[in-house]
Design a protein around this motif. Structure first.
Motif, mmCIF file in Angstrom:
data_model
loop_
_atom_site.group_PDB
_atom_site.id
_atom_site.type_symbol
_atom_site.label_atom_id
_atom_site.label_comp_id
_atom_site.label_asym_id
_atom_site.label_seq_id
_atom_site.Cartn_x
_atom_site.Cartn_y
_atom_site.Cartn_z
ATOM 1 N N TYR A 14 -37.978 -6.587 -1.263
ATOM 2 C CA TYR A 14 -39.160 -6.577 -2.125
ATOM 3 C C TYR A 14 -40.275 -7.463 -1.579
ATOM 4 O O TYR A 14 -40.044 -8.597 -1.163
ATOM 5 N N PRO A 15 -41.501 -6.935 -1.638
ATOM 6 C CA PRO A 15 -42.657 -7.767 -1.281
ATOM 7 C C PRO A 15 -43.064 -8.635 -2.471
ATOM 8 O O PRO A 15 -42.774 -8.290 -3.618
ATOM 9 N N GLY A 21 -44.092 -8.768 -10.620
ATOM 10 C CA GLY A 21 -44.169 -10.199 -10.321
ATOM 11 C C GLY A 21 -42.869 -10.708 -9.733
ATOM 12 O O GLY A 21 -41.791 -10.456 -10.284
ATOM 13 N N LEU A 22 -42.960 -11.375 -8.607
ATOM 14 C CA LEU A 22 -41.767 -11.822 -7.885
ATOM 15 C C LEU A 22 -42.025 -13.255 -7.414
ATOM 16 O O LEU A 22 -43.111 -13.567 -6.952
ATOM 17 N N VAL A 29 -35.743 -16.590 -0.837
ATOM 18 C CA VAL A 29 -34.988 -15.597 -1.620
ATOM 19 C C VAL A 29 -35.723 -15.371 -2.945
ATOM 20 O O VAL A 29 -36.189 -16.319 -3.581
ATOM 21 N N CYS A 30 -35.794 -14.106 -3.345
ATOM 22 C CA CYS A 30 -36.622 -13.776 -4.518
ATOM 23 C C CYS A 30 -35.891 -14.015 -5.841
ATOM 24 O O CYS A 30 -34.661 -14.104 -5.892
ATOM 25 N N SER A 31 -36.696 -14.078 -6.895
ATOM 26 C CA SER A 31 -36.162 -14.291 -8.240
ATOM 27 C C SER A 31 -35.205 -13.161 -8.638
ATOM 28 O O SER A 31 -34.215 -13.395 -9.331
ATOM 29 N N GLY A 32 -35.483 -11.935 -8.175
ATOM 30 C CA GLY A 32 -34.592 -10.809 -8.495
ATOM 31 C C GLY A 32 -33.210 -11.017 -7.905
ATOM 32 O O GLY A 32 -32.187 -10.791 -8.571
ATOM 33 N N VAL A 181 -36.841 -7.863 -10.661
ATOM 34 C CA VAL A 181 -37.484 -9.100 -10.191
ATOM 35 C C VAL A 181 -36.961 -10.371 -10.852
ATOM 36 O O VAL A 181 -37.489 -11.456 -10.599
ATOM 37 N N GLY A 182 -35.934 -10.261 -11.678
ATOM 38 C CA GLY A 182 -35.371 -11.467 -12.291
ATOM 39 C C GLY A 182 -36.377 -12.194 -13.170
ATOM 40 O O GLY A 182 -36.490 -13.411 -13.143
ATOM 41 N N MET A 183 -37.100 -11.412 -13.971
ATOM 42 C CA MET A 183 -38.141 -11.990 -14.833
ATOM 43 C C MET A 183 -37.538 -12.944 -15.859
ATOM 44 O O MET A 183 -38.167 -13.917 -16.263
#
Ligand SMILES: [Zn+2]
Length: 414
Positions: A14-15, A21-22, A29-32, A181-183
């Motif tokens: 993911y960008p 929103g990320l 490492v992304c929130s997702g 995205v692990g919001m």
């Protein structure tokens, strides 16, 4: 520090420009991906018990009405949701579905088979074709979306039904903001809100926001998409919960169970490897997917690949190769869509070009566009297990094999 290093998650694909929103942590490492780790950390048995306690007061002992509303389609996670609600929680659901008009024969078949297999009552919302087309033309012009009416209908009809039938509980599948995205954490147990629907599902436009003095759209066209007001919602006590907060959500594994136990069927698409998602629609994985590319710079294959990376069934390199192979495949149902809407392909292309994201695309010549080169390919690739790519089952090719219009509603199966 090289700022180019932080344009994509180092684990999934993911960008940071993901429309939901990320956030990247200090290691990139992304929130997702971080919230996904909860799937292997939380006590899901304990979470299931929380769900049982949560739904208990909504059980109608008299049996004279429904315990909950469950939105369904002929695809996605509908079978798994109904199986969980009816067979595991023992609730009596009223199924609701919104006719999005772009139905495939397989989607109609899956939906009919769903209500027969689970022996449920179902309501179908059919909005008249002229209004649907007018709204689609407006949302296409205003926000470059052909799918606004589908999403608006799918997210509002269950809520309207809950109010009309006085059924306070709506049960949805997974929350997209958590899955992608692990919001939120699963432990936040977020519920359905008008605000999330407007900001994310509907791209900032509620039904009334479509009305404009510059547009021919009228009250008659949009009232069916209007969200119930707070007084009506509060009078019934409507709330919408997400099963994904209480069940370890894994769409691939879930679909495979549903194929085995309830004869759900998948289909192969030219633009993704996931044969289970969105098989009910001609346009979602076609023109709608292409629009996602113009606006976000990636397509549904990236969503599917990110999910499979997180479950460890695909490594990042395999995922990148799959994305490259699938995302620019030509559209096959464009002509049918243009005929349905009453526009020509060049006119549609002109409108879509106005909605291209200029951060991602350059107009090299009038009407000719080129994707700007990726600047973050050199990021360190996190080590992922070499799990090999696990095949998805396909039962049919999703081709427009009949020279007729979209099937607008099923008459039953078989
Ligand atoms: Zn990630």
């Amino acid at each position: 520090m090289n700022t180019k290093m932080n344009l994509r998650c180092v684990r999934c694909l993911y960008p940071i420009s993901h429309p939901l929103g990320l956030v990247l942590d200090e290691s990139g490492v992304c929130s997702g991906c971080l919230i996904h780790e909860e799937k292997d950390r939380l006590d899901w048995l304990e979470r299931w018990r929380k769900l049982e306690l949560l739904v208990a007061p909504y059980r109608v002992e008299s049996g004279k009405t429904y315990d909950c509303v469950v939105p369904v389609t002929g695809a996605h996670d509908s079978y798994y949701i109904v199986d969980t609600v009816k067979n595991r929680l023992g609730l009596n659901p009223l199924l609701v579905t919104y006719n999005k008009y772009f139905n495939t024969p397989l989607g109609i078949r899956n939906l009919a088979n769903l209500r027969i297999q689970f022996n449920c009552d179902i309501l179908i919302q059919n909005i008249n074709p002229q209004a649907v087309k007018r709204v689609t033309r407006t949302t296409l012009r205003q926000m470059g979306s052909i799918y606004w009416p589908c999403i608006a209908g799918q997210t509002v009809f269950p809520v309207q039904t809950a109010v009309r039938y006085k059924i306070p509980l709506i049960i949805w599948g997974a929350h997209q903001g958590i899955e992608q995205v692990g919001m939120y954490s699963h432990e936040h147990e977020v519920e359905m809100t008008r605000r999330y629907r407007k900001d994310h599902d509907l791209m900032g436009y509620e039904a009334d926001d479509l009305l404009s003095i510059f547009d021919s759209l009228g009250e008659d066209d949009i009232w069916q998409y209007r969200y119930p007001d707070d007084a009506d919602l509060n009078a019934v006590g409507v709330r919408g919960i997400y099963l994904g907060n209480y069940v370890r959500w894994d769409p691939k594994a879930q679909h495979e169970q549903m194929i085995q136990r309830y004869d759900y069927k998948g289909a192969s698409f030219p633009r993704t490897f996931d044969t289970y998602d969105h098989v009910d629609c001609y346009n979602f994985m076609d023109i709608h997917d292409h629009i996602k590319y113009l606006k976000c710079g990636y397509t549904k294959i990236t969503d599917h690949a990110c999910r499979e990376i997180r479950f460890g069934r695909l490594n990042r390199k395999q995922a990148q190769q799959l994305v490259k192979q699938y995302e620019s495949q030509p559209l096959i149902h464009l002509q049918k869509f243009c005929e349905w809407l009453g526009v020509d392909e060049r006119g549609l292309e002109f409108i879509l070009n106005q909605h291209r994201n200029h951060k991602l695309w350059t107009e090299t010549y009038p009407g000719k566009w080129q994707r700007k080169p990726e600047t973050d390919d050199l990021v360190q690739v996190a080590a992922m297990p070499e799990s090999g790519f696990l095949g998805f089952e396909s039962h049919t090719q999703l081709q427009m094999d009949r020279d007729d219009a979209y099937i607008t509603v099923g008459k039953g199966y078989p």
